[in-house]
Write a protein that holds these residues in place. Sequence first.
Motif, PDB file in Angstrom:
ATOM      1  N   GLU A  85     -63.538  37.579 -32.703  1.00 37.49           N
ATOM      2  CA  GLU A  85     -64.387  36.847 -33.140  1.00 37.49           C
ATOM      3  C   GLU A  85     -65.229  36.972 -32.164  1.00 37.49           C
ATOM      4  O   GLU A  85     -65.771  37.702 -31.149  1.00 37.49           O
ATOM      5  N   TRP A 133     -72.922  45.432 -43.751  1.00 36.64           N
ATOM      6  CA  TRP A 133     -73.569  44.856 -42.245  1.00 36.64           C
ATOM      7  C   TRP A 133     -75.204  43.999 -42.446  1.00 36.64           C
ATOM      8  O   TRP A 133     -75.664  43.712 -41.273  1.00 36.64           O
ATOM      9  N   LEU A 142     -68.182  35.649 -36.782  1.00 40.71           N
ATOM     10  CA  LEU A 142     -67.447  36.360 -37.550  1.00 40.71           C
ATOM     11  C   LEU A 142     -66.183  36.873 -37.042  1.00 40.71           C
ATOM     12  O   LEU A 142     -65.645  36.968 -35.977  1.00 40.71           O
ATOM     13  N   HIS A 143     -64.822  37.068 -37.388  1.00 45.04           N
ATOM     14  CA  HIS A 143     -64.059  37.878 -37.418  1.00 45.04           C
ATOM     15  C   HIS A 143     -63.749  39.492 -37.865  1.00 45.04           C
ATOM     16  O   HIS A 143     -64.717  39.710 -39.410  1.00 45.04           O
ATOM     17  N   VAL A 144     -63.605  40.071 -36.730  1.00 43.71           N
ATOM     18  CA  VAL A 144     -63.657  41.714 -37.298  1.00 43.71           C
ATOM     19  C   VAL A 144     -62.618  42.533 -36.860  1.00 43.71           C
ATOM     20  O   VAL A 144     -61.953  41.962 -35.596  1.00 43.71           O
ATOM     21  N   VAL A 161     -67.077  49.237 -36.086  1.00 42.54           N
ATOM     22  CA  VAL A 161     -65.887  48.660 -37.820  1.00 42.54           C
ATOM     23  C   VAL A 161     -65.984  49.229 -38.497  1.00 42.54           C
ATOM     24  O   VAL A 161     -67.475  50.093 -38.571  1.00 42.54           O
ATOM     25  N   SER A 164     -66.740  44.975 -44.627  1.00 52.31           N
ATOM     26  CA  SER A 164     -67.898  43.997 -44.124  1.00 52.31           C
ATOM     27  C   SER A 164     -66.463  42.756 -43.363  1.00 52.31           C
ATOM     28  O   SER A 164     -65.549  42.966 -43.451  1.00 52.31           O
ATOM     29  N   PRO A 165     -67.648  42.253 -42.303  1.00 55.41           N
ATOM     30  CA  PRO A 165     -66.715  41.131 -41.805  1.00 55.41           C
ATOM     31  C   PRO A 165     -66.218  40.180 -42.765  1.00 55.41           C
ATOM     32  O   PRO A 165     -67.042  39.744 -43.271  1.00 55.41           O
ATOM     33  N   ASP A 166     -65.070  39.622 -41.957  1.00 53.57           N
ATOM     34  CA  ASP A 166     -65.163  37.753 -42.599  1.00 53.57           C
ATOM     35  C   ASP A 166     -66.134  37.103 -41.539  1.00 53.57           C
ATOM     36  O   ASP A 166     -66.164  36.375 -40.459  1.00 53.57           O
ATOM     37  N   ARG A 167     -66.230  35.866 -42.577  1.00 52.60           N
ATOM     38  CA  ARG A 167     -67.424  35.337 -41.705  1.00 52.60           C
ATOM     39  C   ARG A 167     -66.859  33.844 -41.871  1.00 52.60           C
ATOM     40  O   ARG A 167     -66.498  33.519 -42.602  1.00 52.60           O
TER      41      ARG A 167
END
Length: 762
Positions: A85, A133, A142-144, A161, A164-167
């Motif tokens: 995170e 990104w 973000l969680h990546v 990575v 797409s990242p998780d917001r």
Amino acid sequence: MTVRDLRAPALGGAAWLGGIAAAVCPWWVPLGVVVGTAALLLRSRGAGPLVAFAAVAGVTLLHGTALASGPVAQLAQKRAVVGAELTVTSDPRPVAGRFGDLVVVRARVEQLTGRGAAYSLSTPVVVMADASWLGVVLGERLHVSGRLGPADGDSAALLMVRGSPDRIEGPDVWWRVAAAVRGSIRESVEPRQEDTRELVPALVVGDDAGVDPALADDFRTTGLTHLLAVSGTNLTLLVGFLLIASRWAGVRGWWLHGVAAVGIAGFVLLARTEPSVVRAAAMGTVALIGMGGNGRERGPRALGVAVLALLLLDPRLAVTAGFALSVLATAGILWLAPLWRDSLRTWLPRGVAEAVAVPLAAQVACTPVVTALSGEVSLVAVVANLLAAPAVAPATVLGLAGGLVGLVWMPLGQVVAAPAAWSVGWIAVVARRGADLPTAAIAWGTGPVALLLVTLVCLGLVVVVPRVLRSPLAGVACSVLLVVTVLTRPPTPGWPPSGWVLAMCDVGQGDALILRAGPHEGVVVDAGPDPALVDGCLDRLEVTRVPLLVLTHFHADHVDGLSGVLAGRTVGAVEVTALGDPPDGVEEVARATGAAGLRPAVAAYGATRRVGDVTLQTLWPRPDVARFAGDLGEDGSAANDASVVLLAEVDGLRILLTGDIEPPAQLGLSRLVGGLAVDVLKVPHHGSRRQDLGFLTGLRARLALVSVGADNDYGHPAPELVTALESAGTEVHRTDLDGDVLVVVRDGQLGVVARGGVGRRR
């Protein structure tokens, strides 16, 4: 200036030395100073500078140890796959990578899981991701997931990575407000021309992502780069205007300090809280203090305190060029400019004297660092800054005002921002016209002797300039001499050498070759990535007429310098490859040739013709190039393999010019011209690893030429290629080491003459 006045600057200077020592010396050197200082303080007074040195050195050591020994760095050494995170701490920036475009984002990791363990921390990393990104926002959480790798500099690791990242959470309200203002600034100048709409955000808040690279290079040549980045000038203008407006509104006393504090905080949020912005804000605050009451005493003290505070806050700044330039420019303005202004005031009005003294002092103070970075000494910087100065304030203040008004009603915001657009238009004209002058800058070099010499010259100027400026006759004479110098191209004795037949111009990472077709005539094959570099090379070769210009393919490193070939020369015909890829390159060629009244034609396969003293035969590509390229897949090599390949003969030499063809095209070519032998080979694709070594060594060339940029990140030329050519008896010459390379024929003997990089702009 009294000893008392120098105490704070001495603290700042000692702190700076402490940061440098801790960054470049073995760890035990600064640690020994820290321990020694602690012992000394028990018995001595007045050891302030030594304390500052030790404090910053100690903070630097602690900071470096924390980065290198933390869990992120440890997992990066193992290249572990992790989940994290993180909070985004910079705007995303697209960059060209070796295997495709990437997006680079700075972030702070706050939760990390990897190798069976979980951590709560606050560690800076650099995220490398794909184009998805580009939509991330500064301040987002973000969680990546991705793979960690080692990193240099001020980050604990690289985090690579995919997807797409998780917001998790959006940015805080102040980041949203700052983003809205930045977006409004851009929208307020959206109807303007491209250069204008990109320069206004750059001048106001340092948002230079869309500035044309060629224009940015012109800004560097003319010493105007500070206008494209966040600098103390931005803060001084914006907060200074805010203070003037507050005084007009009746604000007095300590309330003005509050207004200034709010203005500084707002500026930092708008320009982003990166180290460069914090540094610029500190230097701008020092400048504001220097412009206030008793500024000649308070300004230097504030500078010393600011340097110490910045280095305690972020010791990494000590070894950054931006920090050095900011401190030196501010010091020059505070210490040198008042003396030089007073000298000029003996025969010039105060306003004119100050307008000349300020940029001159800043330029002299910064020249050693600028020379170390660029290898050049700018001769037009002071004049360019003087001409641009009247436009900087309206561009900065009205650009921001247009963005703020645009938040309420955009049509009115565009009206308010219009003068800002006109102002940056003038600055762009100054940069372009200044960079086009024959001797806008002179190559100097970045070796120890060269830098020591330029430093000594600058120190000499500190002593001499006040005396020169005090005399109208001497001042005018020096100005006239400078004008004559920049308007006159310096002579190049012995260049070009007699008997030259082929020139490989040093244009960085790109190709530009000239076949001598006669007196002052040359067949040009490719134009390189930079108009100024190819133009300068042609000027040095005294080529004024180009009967034929061949662009082997449409990649930027072969066509973006086209305007430099066309500038001031008669061009007879332009030939190109049949494959119109990439589209951007095709459009650039169409634009430049159309402006010159030329229409490119496709190089005719198999055609042989004579152009002056040059005989040319087109060996490649085949007429079915489109189908051939389609068989190559999507690995990005289609445009390279559609390069025009020429076999030239000049003065009895056989020369093979290969563009950027790769193994598939090299194999196809070898089948068409089996047994071909040449005297000179232009190595394909800057010496990349993708080569058919059997084909290249089978040409039995006596000379191989590699056009390649110094310190390029592609690994060009590949060591195994160079070894293979040399093992086959071929002598290899390359522009990154030799500069401009000329093949000469004298008394029937083949030879090479090089300029050693003179004229490079790196």
